[in-house]
Design an enzyme around this catalytic site. Structure first.
Site, PDB file in Angstrom:
ATOM      1  N   HIS A  15       3.274  -2.426  -9.413  1.00 27.63           N
ATOM      2  CA  HIS A  15       4.174  -1.314  -9.099  1.00 27.63           C
ATOM      3  C   HIS A  15       4.097  -1.015  -7.600  1.00 27.63           C
ATOM      4  O   HIS A  15       4.657  -0.044  -7.136  1.00 27.63           O
ATOM      5  CB  HIS A  15       3.788  -0.062  -9.900  1.00 27.63           C
ATOM      6  CG  HIS A  15       4.142  -0.157 -11.353  1.00 27.63           C
ATOM      7  ND1 HIS A  15       4.999   0.709 -11.974  1.00 27.63           N
ATOM      8  CD2 HIS A  15       3.752  -1.039 -12.308  1.00 27.63           C
ATOM      9  CE1 HIS A  15       5.123   0.373 -13.250  1.00 27.63           C
ATOM     10  NE2 HIS A  15       4.365  -0.684 -13.472  1.00 27.63           N
ATOM     11  N   ASN A  16       3.349  -1.842  -6.872  1.00 32.65           N
ATOM     12  CA  ASN A  16       3.164  -1.635  -5.433  1.00 32.65           C
ATOM     13  C   ASN A  16       4.288  -2.360  -4.682  1.00 32.65           C
ATOM     14  O   ASN A  16       4.360  -3.586  -4.682  1.00 32.65           O
ATOM     15  CB  ASN A  16       1.775  -2.200  -5.068  1.00 32.65           C
ATOM     16  CG  ASN A  16       1.482  -2.146  -3.591  1.00 32.65           C
ATOM     17  OD1 ASN A  16       2.359  -2.296  -2.745  1.00 32.65           O
ATOM     18  ND2 ASN A  16       0.211  -1.945  -3.285  1.00 32.65           N
ATOM     19  N   GLU A  46      -5.014  -0.065 -16.863  1.00 34.70           N
ATOM     20  CA  GLU A  46      -6.150   0.432 -16.100  1.00 34.70           C
ATOM     21  C   GLU A  46      -6.970  -0.757 -15.611  1.00 34.70           C
ATOM     22  O   GLU A  46      -7.236  -1.689 -16.379  1.00 34.70           O
ATOM     23  CB  GLU A  46      -7.009   1.317 -17.015  1.00 34.70           C
ATOM     24  CG  GLU A  46      -7.928   2.219 -16.235  1.00 34.70           C
ATOM     25  CD  GLU A  46      -8.902   2.947 -17.152  1.00 34.70           C
ATOM     26  OE1 GLU A  46      -9.976   3.318 -16.655  1.00 34.70           O
ATOM     27  OE2 GLU A  46      -8.572   3.092 -18.346  1.00 34.70           O
ATOM     28  N   ASP A  75      -4.387  -9.122  -7.131  1.00 37.57           N
ATOM     29  CA  ASP A  75      -5.414  -8.098  -6.985  1.00 37.57           C
ATOM     30  C   ASP A  75      -6.059  -8.338  -5.642  1.00 37.57           C
ATOM     31  O   ASP A  75      -6.485  -9.452  -5.327  1.00 37.57           O
ATOM     32  CB  ASP A  75      -6.447  -8.120  -8.109  1.00 37.57           C
ATOM     33  CG  ASP A  75      -7.163  -6.769  -8.167  1.00 37.57           C
ATOM     34  OD1 ASP A  75      -6.482  -5.749  -8.388  1.00 37.57           O
ATOM     35  OD2 ASP A  75      -8.383  -6.717  -7.941  1.00 37.57           O
ATOM     36  N   PHE A 161       1.633  -2.392   4.986  1.00 41.95           N
ATOM     37  CA  PHE A 161       1.318  -1.330   4.034  1.00 41.95           C
ATOM     38  C   PHE A 161      -0.202  -1.185   3.960  1.00 41.95           C
ATOM     39  O   PHE A 161      -0.942  -1.923   4.620  1.00 41.95           O
ATOM     40  CB  PHE A 161       1.914  -1.643   2.648  1.00 41.95           C
ATOM     41  CG  PHE A 161       1.315  -2.842   1.957  1.00 41.95           C
ATOM     42  CD1 PHE A 161       1.713  -4.121   2.282  1.00 41.95           C
ATOM     43  CD2 PHE A 161       0.333  -2.685   0.968  1.00 41.95           C
ATOM     44  CE1 PHE A 161       1.159  -5.227   1.650  1.00 41.95           C
ATOM     45  CE2 PHE A 161      -0.217  -3.784   0.329  1.00 41.95           C
ATOM     46  CZ  PHE A 161       0.191  -5.061   0.670  1.00 41.95           C
ATOM     47  N   ASP A 164      -3.192  -2.130   6.571  1.00 43.95           N
ATOM     48  CA  ASP A 164      -2.709  -2.994   7.662  1.00 43.95           C
ATOM     49  C   ASP A 164      -2.930  -2.415   9.059  1.00 43.95           C
ATOM     50  O   ASP A 164      -3.296  -3.151   9.977  1.00 43.95           O
ATOM     51  CB  ASP A 164      -1.219  -3.317   7.473  1.00 43.95           C
ATOM     52  CG  ASP A 164      -1.005  -4.442   6.479  1.00 43.95           C
ATOM     53  OD1 ASP A 164      -1.970  -5.154   6.163  1.00 43.95           O
ATOM     54  OD2 ASP A 164       0.148  -4.608   6.014  1.00 43.95           O
ATOM     55  N   LYS A 184       2.237 -12.149   9.860  1.00 46.75           N
ATOM     56  CA  LYS A 184       1.273 -11.720   8.833  1.00 46.75           C
ATOM     57  C   LYS A 184       1.378 -12.631   7.607  1.00 46.75           C
ATOM     58  O   LYS A 184       0.374 -13.064   7.055  1.00 46.75           O
ATOM     59  CB  LYS A 184       1.510 -10.253   8.429  1.00 46.75           C
ATOM     60  CG  LYS A 184       0.528  -9.832   7.334  1.00 46.75           C
ATOM     61  CD  LYS A 184       0.755  -8.468   6.703  1.00 46.75           C
ATOM     62  CE  LYS A 184      -0.144  -8.326   5.484  1.00 46.75           C
ATOM     63  NZ  LYS A 184       0.102  -7.146   4.671  1.00 46.75           N
ATOM     64  N   HIS A 189      -4.440 -13.053   3.683  1.00 49.72           N
ATOM     65  CA  HIS A 189      -5.190 -13.385   2.476  1.00 49.72           C
ATOM     66  C   HIS A 189      -4.235 -13.798   1.354  1.00 49.72           C
ATOM     67  O   HIS A 189      -4.511 -14.699   0.591  1.00 49.72           O
ATOM     68  CB  HIS A 189      -6.040 -12.178   2.052  1.00 49.72           C
ATOM     69  CG  HIS A 189      -5.299 -10.873   2.078  1.00 49.72           C
ATOM     70  ND1 HIS A 189      -4.544 -10.462   3.155  1.00 49.72           N
ATOM     71  CD2 HIS A 189      -5.148  -9.893   1.145  1.00 49.72           C
ATOM     72  CE1 HIS A 189      -3.988  -9.290   2.901  1.00 49.72           C
ATOM     73  NE2 HIS A 189      -4.340  -8.926   1.684  1.00 49.72           N
ATOM     74  N   ARG A 190      -3.069 -13.111   1.294  1.00 48.29           N
ATOM     75  CA  ARG A 190      -2.080 -13.432   0.254  1.00 48.29           C
ATOM     76  C   ARG A 190      -1.484 -14.811   0.528  1.00 48.29           C
ATOM     77  O   ARG A 190      -1.281 -15.605  -0.390  1.00 48.29           O
ATOM     78  CB  ARG A 190      -0.995 -12.332   0.279  1.00 48.29           C
ATOM     79  CG  ARG A 190      -0.141 -12.258  -0.963  1.00 48.29           C
ATOM     80  CD  ARG A 190       0.522 -10.890  -1.096  1.00 48.29           C
ATOM     81  NE  ARG A 190      -0.463  -9.871  -1.412  1.00 48.29           N
ATOM     82  CZ  ARG A 190      -0.887  -8.943  -0.541  1.00 48.29           C
ATOM     83  NH1 ARG A 190      -0.389  -8.876   0.665  1.00 48.29           N
ATOM     84  NH2 ARG A 190      -1.813  -8.089  -0.915  1.00 48.29           N
TER      85      ARG A 190
HETATM   86  P1  IMP Z   1      -4.912  -3.269  -6.124  1.00 45.65           P
HETATM   87  O1  IMP Z   1      -4.925  -4.757  -5.938  1.00 45.65           O
HETATM   88  O2  IMP Z   1      -3.672  -2.776  -6.785  1.00 45.65           O
HETATM   89  O3  IMP Z   1      -6.176  -2.786  -6.743  1.00 45.65           O
HETATM   90  O4  IMP Z   1      -4.803  -2.589  -4.694  1.00 45.65           O
HETATM   91  C1  IMP Z   1      -5.421  -3.149  -3.588  1.00 45.65           C
HETATM   92  C2  IMP Z   1      -5.146  -2.323  -2.350  1.00 45.65           C
HETATM   93  O5  IMP Z   1      -5.659  -3.069  -1.244  1.00 45.65           O
HETATM   94  C3  IMP Z   1      -3.685  -2.136  -2.027  1.00 45.65           C
HETATM   95  O6  IMP Z   1      -3.106  -1.028  -2.629  1.00 45.65           O
HETATM   96  C4  IMP Z   1      -3.729  -2.002  -0.489  1.00 45.65           C
HETATM   97  O7  IMP Z   1      -4.013  -0.733  -0.058  1.00 45.65           O
HETATM   98  C5  IMP Z   1      -4.889  -2.881  -0.109  1.00 45.65           C
HETATM   99  N1  IMP Z   1      -4.297  -4.140   0.328  1.00 45.65           N
HETATM  100  C6  IMP Z   1      -4.169  -5.283  -0.355  1.00 45.65           C
HETATM  101  N2  IMP Z   1      -3.502  -6.197   0.355  1.00 45.65           N
HETATM  102  C7  IMP Z   1      -3.201  -5.592   1.528  1.00 45.65           C
HETATM  103  C8  IMP Z   1      -2.485  -6.026   2.671  1.00 45.65           C
HETATM  104  O8  IMP Z   1      -1.953  -7.131   2.776  1.00 45.65           O
HETATM  105  N3  IMP Z   1      -2.395  -5.124   3.646  1.00 45.65           N
HETATM  106  C9  IMP Z   1      -2.912  -3.888   3.586  1.00 45.65           C
HETATM  107  N4  IMP Z   1      -3.555  -3.415   2.538  1.00 45.65           N
HETATM  108  C10 IMP Z   1      -3.704  -4.279   1.505  1.00 45.65           C
END
Ligand code: IMP
Length: 202
Positions: A15-16, A46, A75, A161, A164, A184, A189-190
């Protein structure tokens, strides 16, 4: 045996908006039609695991079970050396407030914890990302990538986001928040996790 990802609909189990956008950019050139968990009105499970791998699989499995389509999850989080790897899998939790997620608050918390350790403390950190694909029959494929760097304060840049604006990748002067998004996407990492996924599944 590794299973290839065929062209067609793929659910992004997130949902991000930031993650969904970055995954769309990475996957749409491969004939995959991405639909997000939010667009399908799927609930957010969860995240009960203590590893990126566990939580990634849990999210993709939930979306694949509920939609009947293959699903991909991300994740990720930031691991700070001087904090013993924290916030790590709890990166998003550090931003939680009663009114939703507040990234400025989350970045300030990391900064306060580092300041409490005194001057000269290491500011080394890395972003980690696990991409996981789960098919409706339960088959799973997972890949991890990292981006090494260091933390700056105060935050810089309006792009990207999450964390960053405080992360400067190794070999660069700009934060991920200041950098051209294409840059970026090349070194994150992605992107590193995606390179492994691409080699195996696409
Ligand atoms: P989750 O994977 O939903 O538990 O959330 C991981 C959190 O790590 C995200 O909501 C971001 O705040 C942070 N995060 C993960 N990847 C990035 C990125 O590429 N840039 C900035 N923050 C990140």
């Amino acid at each position: 045996m590794t299973r290839r990802l065929e062209a067609g609909r793929l659910v992004v189990a997130s949902h991000n908006e930031g993650k969904v956008h970055e995954l769309r950019v990475l996957l749409e050139p491969y004939g995959l039609e991405l639909v997000s968990a939010k667009e399908l009105d799927l609930p957010e499970p969860e995240e009960t695991g203590t590893t990126f791998f566990f939580n990634a699989e849990l999210k993709a499995r939930s979306a694949a079970d509920l939609s009947g389509l293959p699903a991909i999850s991300d994740d990720s989080g930031i691991c700070v050396e001087a904090l013993g790897g924290e916030p790590g899998v709890y990166t998003a939790n550090w931003a939680e407030t009663d009114g939703g997620r507040d990234w400025m608050l989350a970045m300030s918390r990391v900064q306060e914890r580092l300041e409490a350790l005194g001057p000269g403390v290491s500011r080394a950190a890395y972003f980690a990302c696990v991409l996981c694909v789960v098919w409706p029959d339960g088959h799973v494929e997972s890949f991890e990538g990292r981006a090494e760097g260091s933390l700056v304060w105060p935050p810089r840049g309006e792009r990207g986001f999450g964390y960053d604006p405080v992360f400067v990748p190794q070999g660069y002067d700009q934060t991920f928040g200041e950098m051209d998004p294409e840059e970026k996407h090349r070194i994150s990492h992605r992107a590193a996790a995606f390179a492994k996924l691409k080699a195996a599944l696409l």
